[in-house]
Design a protein around this motif. Structure first.
Motif, mmCIF file in Angstrom:
data_model
loop_
_atom_site.group_PDB
_atom_site.id
_atom_site.type_symbol
_atom_site.label_atom_id
_atom_site.label_comp_id
_atom_site.label_asym_id
_atom_site.label_seq_id
_atom_site.Cartn_x
_atom_site.Cartn_y
_atom_site.Cartn_z
ATOM 1 N N HIS A 13 0.915 -1.108 -0.052
ATOM 2 C CA HIS A 13 -0.132 0.121 -0.147
ATOM 3 C C HIS A 13 0.864 1.207 0.126
ATOM 4 C CE1 HIS A 13 -3.224 2.730 2.047
ATOM 5 N NE2 HIS A 13 -3.278 2.920 0.773
ATOM 6 N N ARG A 14 1.858 1.274 0.920
ATOM 7 C CA ARG A 14 2.789 2.379 0.763
ATOM 8 C C ARG A 14 3.461 2.657 -0.465
ATOM 9 N NH1 ARG A 14 4.677 1.038 5.321
ATOM 10 N NH2 ARG A 14 6.126 -0.246 4.670
ATOM 11 N N LYS A 17 0.968 4.052 -2.854
ATOM 12 C CA LYS A 17 0.940 5.578 -2.724
ATOM 13 C C LYS A 17 1.843 6.460 -3.255
ATOM 14 C CE LYS A 17 -0.616 6.546 1.183
ATOM 15 N NZ LYS A 17 -0.938 6.579 2.830
ATOM 16 N N SER A 26 -4.381 9.290 -8.852
ATOM 17 C CA SER A 26 -4.799 8.776 -7.472
ATOM 18 C C SER A 26 -4.473 7.344 -7.147
ATOM 19 C CB SER A 26 -6.293 8.914 -7.280
ATOM 20 O OG SER A 26 -6.944 7.862 -8.104
ATOM 21 N N VAL A 27 -4.502 6.796 -6.016
ATOM 22 C CA VAL A 27 -4.135 5.404 -5.634
ATOM 23 C C VAL A 27 -5.370 4.531 -6.327
ATOM 24 C CG1 VAL A 27 -4.572 3.675 -4.064
ATOM 25 C CG2 VAL A 27 -3.129 5.664 -3.611
#
Length: 79
Positions: A13-14, A17, A26-27
Motif C-alpha cells: 500500500h505504501r 501510494k 490517485s491510488v
C-alpha cells in the motif's frame, strides 16, 4: 463504476501510494490501471496460445522453404 475492497500488505500500500503520487494519479487510478494492464497481458497470452494451437507445422515449413539459403546480412550474424 464498481467499488471493490481489497486487503494489501502495508508495504505494498505504501509503495502504491508513492508510485501513484510520482505519476500524479490517485491510488484508485493507479490500481485500476495496473489491473487493466494485467488483464491485457493475460488476454494477449490467451490469444497467442489460441492462435498457436491453430497453426500447422506444414504451413510453417512451407513459408521457411521460401526463404533464400544465404549467409546473414552484415549485422545479423549470430553472436
Amino acid at each position: 463504476m464498481t467499488a471493490l475492497t481489497i486487503r494489501l500488505p502495508e508495504s505494498v500500500h505504501r509503495a502504491i501510494k508513492e508510485l501513484a503520487a510520482r505519476d500524479g494519479v490517485s491510488v484508485n487510478q493507479f490500481i485500476a490501471s495496473a489491473a487493466a494492464e494485467k488483464m491485457a497481458s493475460v488476454m494477449t497470452l490467451d490469444y497467442l496460445r489460441n492462435e498457436a494451437a491453430q497453426g500447422r507445422r506444414a504451413d510453417f515449413l512451407a513459408v521457411l522453404d521460401k526463404a533464400p539459403n544465404a549467409p546473414p546480412l552484415a549485422g545479423d550474424e549470430p553472436g
